[in-house]
Motif scaffolding. Sequence first.
Motif, PDB file in Angstrom:
ATOM      1  N   TRP A  90     -10.790   8.390   0.782  1.00 13.03           N
ATOM      2  CA  TRP A  90     -10.996   7.322   0.421  1.00 13.03           C
ATOM      3  C   TRP A  90      -9.629   6.595   0.557  1.00 13.03           C
ATOM      4  CZ3 TRP A  90     -10.021   4.128  -3.795  1.00 13.03           C
ATOM      5  CH2 TRP A  90     -10.257   3.380  -3.577  1.00 13.03           C
ATOM      6  N   VAL A  91      -8.967   6.680  -0.203  1.00 11.93           N
ATOM      7  CA  VAL A  91      -7.457   6.660  -0.756  1.00 11.93           C
ATOM      8  C   VAL A  91      -6.721   6.932   0.839  1.00 11.93           C
ATOM      9  CG1 VAL A  91      -5.027   7.512  -1.809  1.00 11.93           C
ATOM     10  CG2 VAL A  91      -7.398   7.912  -3.101  1.00 11.93           C
ATOM     11  N   GLN A  92      -6.517   7.377   1.702  1.00  9.61           N
ATOM     12  CA  GLN A  92      -5.765   7.628   2.949  1.00  9.61           C
ATOM     13  C   GLN A  92      -5.752   6.389   3.197  1.00  9.61           C
ATOM     14  OE1 GLN A  92      -4.099   9.962   3.776  1.00  9.61           O
ATOM     15  NE2 GLN A  92      -3.157   9.050   5.802  1.00  9.61           N
ATOM     16  N   PHE A  93      -7.610   5.622   3.157  1.00  4.08           N
ATOM     17  CA  PHE A  93      -7.793   4.300   4.056  1.00  4.08           C
ATOM     18  C   PHE A  93      -7.571   2.588   2.738  1.00  4.08           C
ATOM     19  CE2 PHE A  93      -9.525   7.463   6.474  1.00  4.08           C
ATOM     20  CZ  PHE A  93      -9.034   6.771   7.964  1.00  4.08           C
ATOM     21  N   PHE A  94      -7.603   2.844   1.603  1.00  4.58           N
ATOM     22  CA  PHE A  94      -8.089   2.073   0.795  1.00  4.58           C
ATOM     23  C   PHE A  94      -6.714   1.573  -0.189  1.00  4.58           C
ATOM     24  CE2 PHE A  94     -12.188   3.254   2.167  1.00  4.58           C
ATOM     25  CZ  PHE A  94     -12.084   1.761   2.880  1.00  4.58           C
ATOM     26  N   GLY A  95      -6.060   3.934  -0.342  1.00  2.00           N
ATOM     27  CA  GLY A  95      -4.716   3.354  -1.631  1.00  2.00           C
ATOM     28  C   GLY A  95      -3.879   3.026  -1.208  1.00  2.00           C
ATOM     29  N   TYR A  96      -3.573   3.392   0.091  1.00  2.00           N
ATOM     30  CA  TYR A  96      -2.224   2.808   1.142  1.00  2.00           C
ATOM     31  C   TYR A  96      -2.273   1.712   2.443  1.00  2.00           C
ATOM     32  CZ  TYR A  96      -0.583   7.151  -0.200  1.00  2.00           C
ATOM     33  OH  TYR A  96      -0.156   8.585  -0.664  1.00  2.00           O
ATOM     34  N   SER A  97      -1.446   0.642   2.205  1.00  2.00           N
ATOM     35  CA  SER A  97      -1.486  -0.134   3.150  1.00  2.00           C
ATOM     36  C   SER A  97      -1.807   0.189   4.224  1.00  2.00           C
ATOM     37  CB  SER A  97      -0.296  -1.272   2.813  1.00  2.00           C
ATOM     38  OG  SER A  97      -0.540  -2.509   3.907  1.00  2.00           O
ATOM     39  N   ALA A  98      -2.183  -0.720   5.354  1.00  2.00           N
ATOM     40  CA  ALA A  98      -2.129  -0.459   6.672  1.00  2.00           C
ATOM     41  C   ALA A  98      -0.863  -0.619   6.888  1.00  2.00           C
ATOM     42  CB  ALA A  98      -3.402  -1.124   7.537  1.00  2.00           C
ATOM     43  N   GLN A  99      -0.028  -1.622   6.427  1.00  2.00           N
ATOM     44  CA  GLN A  99       1.297  -2.214   7.121  1.00  2.00           C
ATOM     45  C   GLN A  99       1.491  -0.918   7.279  1.00  2.00           C
ATOM     46  OE1 GLN A  99       2.502  -4.746   4.180  1.00  2.00           O
ATOM     47  NE2 GLN A  99       1.324  -6.645   4.638  1.00  2.00           N
ATOM     48  N   LEU A 100       1.680   0.210   6.025  1.00  2.00           N
ATOM     49  CA  LEU A 100       2.407   1.109   6.052  1.00  2.00           C
ATOM     50  C   LEU A 100       2.629   2.136   7.918  1.00  2.00           C
ATOM     51  CD1 LEU A 100       1.801   2.731   2.560  1.00  2.00           C
ATOM     52  CD2 LEU A 100       3.951   1.914   3.115  1.00  2.00           C
ATOM     53  N   TRP A 101       1.897   1.855   8.622  1.00  2.00           N
ATOM     54  CA  TRP A 101       1.077   2.422   9.535  1.00  2.00           C
ATOM     55  C   TRP A 101       1.374   2.117  10.968  1.00  2.00           C
ATOM     56  CZ3 TRP A 101      -3.407   3.042  11.895  1.00  2.00           C
ATOM     57  CH2 TRP A 101      -4.158   2.126  10.617  1.00  2.00           C
ATOM     58  N   GLY A 103       1.071  -0.303  14.512  1.00  3.45           N
ATOM     59  CA  GLY A 103       1.909  -0.899  14.479  1.00  3.45           C
ATOM     60  C   GLY A 103       3.178   0.096  15.284  1.00  3.45           C
ATOM     61  N   LYS A 104       3.531   1.072  14.050  1.00  8.92           N
ATOM     62  CA  LYS A 104       4.143   2.688  14.002  1.00  8.92           C
ATOM     63  C   LYS A 104       3.411   3.693  14.916  1.00  8.92           C
ATOM     64  CE  LYS A 104       5.657  -0.043  10.212  1.00  8.92           C
ATOM     65  NZ  LYS A 104       6.180   0.440   8.497  1.00  8.92           N
ATOM     66  N   PRO A 105       4.251   4.105  15.918  1.00  9.69           N
ATOM     67  CA  PRO A 105       4.305   4.847  16.791  1.00  9.69           C
ATOM     68  C   PRO A 105       3.849   6.232  15.788  1.00  9.69           C
ATOM     69  CG  PRO A 105       5.019   4.026  17.678  1.00  9.69           C
ATOM     70  CD  PRO A 105       4.913   3.398  16.648  1.00  9.69           C
ATOM     71  N   LEU A 106       4.773   7.253  15.226  1.00 13.17           N
ATOM     72  CA  LEU A 106       4.745   8.062  14.311  1.00 13.17           C
ATOM     73  C   LEU A 106       4.489   8.230  12.991  1.00 13.17           C
ATOM     74  CD1 LEU A 106       5.458  11.173  13.879  1.00 13.17           C
ATOM     75  CD2 LEU A 106       8.064  10.068  12.547  1.00 13.17           C
ATOM     76  N   GLU A 107       4.115   6.871  12.628  1.00 18.64           N
ATOM     77  CA  GLU A 107       3.290   7.194  10.856  1.00 18.64           C
ATOM     78  C   GLU A 107       2.481   6.531  11.650  1.00 18.64           C
ATOM     79  OE1 GLU A 107       6.381   5.015  11.901  1.00 18.64           O
ATOM     80  OE2 GLU A 107       7.171   4.731   9.952  1.00 18.64           O
ATOM     81  N   THR A 108       1.411   6.357  12.121  1.00 15.43           N
ATOM     82  CA  THR A 108       0.016   6.141  12.619  1.00 15.43           C
ATOM     83  C   THR A 108      -1.101   7.782  12.949  1.00 15.43           C
ATOM     84  OG1 THR A 108       0.701   3.850  13.982  1.00 15.43           O
ATOM     85  CG2 THR A 108      -2.191   5.336  14.805  1.00 15.43           C
ATOM     86  N   VAL A 109       0.686   8.626  13.886  1.00 12.53           N
ATOM     87  CA  VAL A 109       0.071   9.650  13.904  1.00 12.53           C
ATOM     88  C   VAL A 109      -0.086  10.158  13.024  1.00 12.53           C
ATOM     89  CG1 VAL A 109       0.542  11.766  14.942  1.00 12.53           C
ATOM     90  CG2 VAL A 109       1.055   9.938  16.305  1.00 12.53           C
ATOM     91  N   VAL A 110       0.693  10.077  11.838  1.00  7.86           N
ATOM     92  CA  VAL A 110       0.398  10.889  11.016  1.00  7.86           C
ATOM     93  C   VAL A 110      -0.541   9.962   9.915  1.00  7.86           C
ATOM     94  CG1 VAL A 110       1.536  10.776   8.263  1.00  7.86           C
ATOM     95  CG2 VAL A 110       2.626  11.313  10.458  1.00  7.86           C
ATOM     96  N   HIS A 111      -0.931   8.936  10.342  1.00 10.77           N
ATOM     97  CA  HIS A 111      -2.091   8.615   9.839  1.00 10.77           C
ATOM     98  C   HIS A 111      -3.774   8.815  10.036  1.00 10.77           C
ATOM     99  CE1 HIS A 111      -5.190   5.536   7.550  1.00 10.77           C
ATOM    100  NE2 HIS A 111      -5.409   5.437   8.779  1.00 10.77           N
TER     101      HIS A 111
END
Length: 140
Positions: A90-101, A103-111
Amino acid sequence: MITQLNIVGGVCILLALLHAVFPSYFHWKQELKALSLLNRQLMYVHTFFIVLTVFFIGLLCLTAAKDLVTTRLGNRIALGLAIFWALRLWVQFFGYSAQLWRGKPLETVVHVVFSLLWLYFTAIFFMVFWSGWKLYPFAH
């Protein structure tokens, strides 16, 4: 189920060990310099205890998987761990801002990878709990 718990255990221990590089990778010395001493130390102490918790979850899964599957206490521990990892998901989606991942390929993969990992952990522990529910209901 025991094999799955062993896999979860190994991954948890790897995750705990991975945290050893966090301070240098995320430049905590420089990044946290602006914080008060209390807040800076809270970051380090809480991270240490998160690492310790994840390490012990891994150790539990590697050394007591059979007990988690076949005992009343294991059944209840599995429920607690299912809730723990569901909250982490739940925190993965609602505790972290989507701005962190976004549009960013590496960060999106990590997410995505970690979202799937938390989902896998949640599912395994919930299945362990559910498989023992008929044998060890809370009413007894």
